[in-house]
Design an enzyme around this catalytic site. Structure first.
Site, PDB file in Angstrom:
ATOM      1  N   HIS A 188       0.841  -1.198   0.000  1.00 34.07           N
ATOM      2  CA  HIS A 188       0.000   0.000   0.000  1.00 34.07           C
ATOM      3  C   HIS A 188       0.873   1.244   0.000  1.00 34.07           C
ATOM      4  CE1 HIS A 188       0.485   1.648   4.130  1.00 34.07           C
ATOM      5  NE2 HIS A 188       0.749   0.406   4.459  1.00 34.07           N
ATOM      6  N   CYS A 189       0.316   2.338  -0.537  1.00 36.18           N
ATOM      7  CA  CYS A 189       0.964   3.641  -0.471  1.00 36.18           C
ATOM      8  C   CYS A 189       0.078   4.535   0.396  1.00 36.18           C
ATOM      9  CB  CYS A 189       1.201   4.223  -1.858  1.00 36.18           C
ATOM     10  SG  CYS A 189      -0.295   4.391  -2.864  1.00 36.18           S
ATOM     11  N   ALA A 190       0.076   5.827   0.168  1.00 31.67           N
ATOM     12  CA  ALA A 190      -0.654   6.747   1.029  1.00 31.67           C
ATOM     13  C   ALA A 190      -2.159   6.557   0.958  1.00 31.67           C
ATOM     14  CB  ALA A 190      -0.300   8.195   0.674  1.00 31.67           C
ATOM     15  N   THR A 191      -2.672   6.126  -0.201  1.00 30.26           N
ATOM     16  CA  THR A 191      -4.128   6.039  -0.357  1.00 30.26           C
ATOM     17  C   THR A 191      -4.599   4.769  -1.052  1.00 30.26           C
ATOM     18  OG1 THR A 191      -3.984   7.255  -2.453  1.00 30.26           O
ATOM     19  CG2 THR A 191      -4.407   8.551  -0.468  1.00 30.26           C
ATOM     20  N   ARG A 192      -3.684   3.933  -1.549  1.00 30.27           N
ATOM     21  CA  ARG A 192      -4.088   2.805  -2.385  1.00 30.27           C
ATOM     22  C   ARG A 192      -3.546   1.472  -1.893  1.00 30.27           C
ATOM     23  NH1 ARG A 192      -3.499   5.130  -8.547  1.00 30.27           N
ATOM     24  NH2 ARG A 192      -3.876   7.312  -8.052  1.00 30.27           N
TER      25      ARG A 192
END
Length: 618
Positions: free
Chosen positions: A27-31
């Site tokens: 995952h990244c900041a939003t996904r």
């Protein structure tokens, strides 16, 4: 009503083809970023309609699920249900992936885990600059000097952070990767660089370069080291492999990096940054129009990670970055467009979504604004891009820059300030203000096709679908012990009842039984939790201990498989209560009905498993 991200994760895993189709998830900041064996079996529309999912994107060989600010919550529940094969997780999906997509995937996997930490240090640098300019803090004071070197630590040792994530991505032992990175920023090596005296390794001249804050050299080093490690693992006898594989890998890779991959990596990084900086030098205004107008389009396709090495390289080489100064307008313009939708729409649901998305966008998270509002209505997205281009042109005209790494938003504005450069800072403020206001005004004037609200009767009918078939049911305790309201357990999530209502049970013994006939709908691989569904469709979660997922299955023995039928009294899980408590975890068993809107009554006090009713629906 609060979103239950456990249910979101359950449905995601199911719709993405289950554990057998999910090769990897990060995952990244939003996904959430899934690598699937076969994307063709996934129904994107069904995934997009899952509660908690904003939208989906297929790019860079990944099936990306946009969650928003709660992505870490969803990730935690997803990762507990899937088994990642470390040998194949990084190979990409079942389909062939292009070189550019592969590079973007690697960059996102390497940088995403620590970007917020890097940004936090950049903000601290900006705050210190503001305090010094306001004569609140003296640069000669010990307080300033300590906070100043703290703010630069993440950048100085950036190769070490990259080594951790790159090692995971390329399949290298993380500690070997860390040692290689530490060697590049070791004080003894830095002393050799500063001394400037010729250095030879086996008669070969070493080009002494500084690798603090560098990016490409350590990525190349870890990539090559992963092959060297695999080579020695294959040919060194098992009895001495754990000792000699790390020794040979480190002893070979560090000199190779100093002799070859380091200089090559520095040259590549300099060339990539040089191309952008040359274009910016030709016309900052045109650069601002392009970046401000198109940045969020790159975000839509998930390829915006490709610019990260350029921005990080600029901070290392120049001490500032122009790209982020232009990028800020794109962020604020989409937030403004969402505000325009809020002001224009007559749809109450859309008004609520737009207001939330506009506020979130001001803090730098634009996915809710893009996918939930602007792109969904089309014209607001275009208006936002136009406003971003205008704002970017203003930022370029003032040569607005960022002095510390950050993700543009209200909270990160101090990172754009530096004493003696107030004109650039005010230019930045003007650019984002224009972008935000223009985005809202254009959207309001141009308009969009407003979504009609469902008739009240239809809404009522939809709500009635969710009503349970029966009420007044009683459910026994799955363990023997003292029952307390779930509101009293020492976990904020469970105590808030956002995941469901129920009880906490201070277990007398480490055995969990099925409290009713039904199905084991979810069995966590770690054995610390089981989801049950009874014959009437009531869904329950039995969670053994608090934060015990960190034990990774140690102390838990599962006796049931996911999807199997269970009868009341069947042994589900055995757990070592003393081991859990010695490890520092609360062993309270959480027993909840996961429908947060369901009204229940509980029976407090000591109960014997399966004999007494502890939860009664109303």
């Amino acid at each position: 009503m609060a979103i239950d991200y456990r249910k979101t994760a359950d449905e995601l895993v199911k719709e993405l083809g289950g554990n057998e189709n999910i090769k990897n998830v990060t995952h990244c900041a939003t996904r959430l970023r899934f690598i699937l064996k076969d994307e063709s079996i996934v129904d994107k529309d069904k995934v997009s309609k899952i509660q908690g999912v904003i939208t989906t994107v297929q790019a860079s060989g990944q099936f990306q699920v946009v969650i928003g600010n709660h992505v870490k919550d969803a990730y935690g529940f997803v990762i507990s249900q899937v088994t990642v094969n470390e040998d194949t997780a990084n190979e990409g999906g079942g389909q062939k992936v292009g070189v550019v997509s592969r590079i973007v995937d690697i960059i996102s996997a390497i940088f995403a885990p620590f970007l917020y930490t890097l940004a936090a240090c950049g903000i601290l640098q900006g705050i210190l600059g503001v305090l010094v300019a306001a004569n609140i803090m003296d640069t000669a004071s010990g307080t300033y000097q300590i906070l100043n070197f703290v703010s630069w630590t993440a950048f100085t040792f950036l190769p070490v952070m990259i080594a951790v994530t790159a090692s995971k991505k390329f399949g290298l032992n993380q500690f070997i990767g860390i040692v290689i990175a530490c060697a590049l920023v070791c004080p003894d090596y830095i002393a050799m660089v500063n001394a400037g005296e010729p250095v030879y390794f086996l008669g070969i001249h070493v080009k002494l370069l500084s690798y603090t804050s560098s990016v490409i050299p350590i990525i190349l080093a870890i990539w090559i080291a992963s092959y060297i490690e695999k080579f020695f693992d294959k040919y060194i006898p098992l009895v001495v492999r754990n000792l000699f594989t790390p020794m040979f890998t480190i002893a070979i890779m560090v000199p190779l990096t100093l002799l070859a991959f380091g200089p090559v990596g520095n040259a590549i990084g300099g060339a990539i940054g040089g191309v952008y900086n040359t274009l910016y030098g030709l016309s900052p205004i045109i650069a601002g129009i392009v970046v401000g107008g198109l940045w969020e389009v790159l975000v839509i396709f998930g390829v915006h990670w490709g610019i990260t090495p350029v921005t990080v390289g600029n901070y290392a080489a120049l001490g500032y970055d122009t790209f982020t100064g232009l990028q800020a307008s794109a962020v604020f313009s989409q937030a403004g467009a969402a505000l325009g939708v809020f002001l224009k729409t007559r749809n109450k649901e859309m008004k609520g979504v737009a207001a939330s998305a506009a506020l979130t966008g001001l803090f730098g998270i634009t996915e809710p604004a893009i996918y939930g509002v602007n792109l969904r209505l089309k014209k607001p997205m275009i208006c936002g891009c136009i406003a971003g281009a205008v704002g970017g042109a203003i930022a370029g005209a003032f040569n607005a820059v960022s002095w510390g790494y950050n993700m543009p938003g209200i909270a990160t504005l101090p990172a754009y300030f530096k004493s003696g450069h107030t004109t650039q800072f005010f230019g930045l403020l003007l650019s984002i203000a224009v972008a935000f206001v223009l985005g809202a005004v254009l959207t309001f004037i141009v308009g969009f096709k407003d979504e009609t609200e469902k008739p009240v009767a239809e809404n009522i009918a939809a709500e009635n679908i969710e009503v349970k078939k029966e009420s007044g049911e009683e459910f026994a305790s799955p363990v023997t012990g003292n029952v307390i309201p779930v509101k009293e357990v020492h976990d904020e999530v469970f105590a808030s009842e956002s995941m469901g209502k129920g009880v906490g049970i201070q277990a007398k013994e480490g055995r969990v039984y099925a409290p009713f006939d039904g199905t084991a709908s979810v069995v966590f691989p770690t054995g610390h939790a089981v989801g049950l569904t009874d014959e009437n469709g009531n869904e329950f979660l039995i969670h053994i201990g608090i934060d015990t997922v960190e034990l990774k299955g140690d102390g838990f023995t599962s006796h049931v498989q996911q999807g199997s039928s269970v009868k009341k009294g069947d042994l589900l899980v055995e757990f070592d209560k003393e081991k859990i408590q010695k490890a520092g975890y609360d062993a309270t068993v959480i027993y909840i009905i996961t429908d947060a809107d369901r009204e229940i009554e509980i029976e407090k006090g000591r109960h014997e498993a399966l004999k007494d009713s502890v939860i009664r629906t109303v």
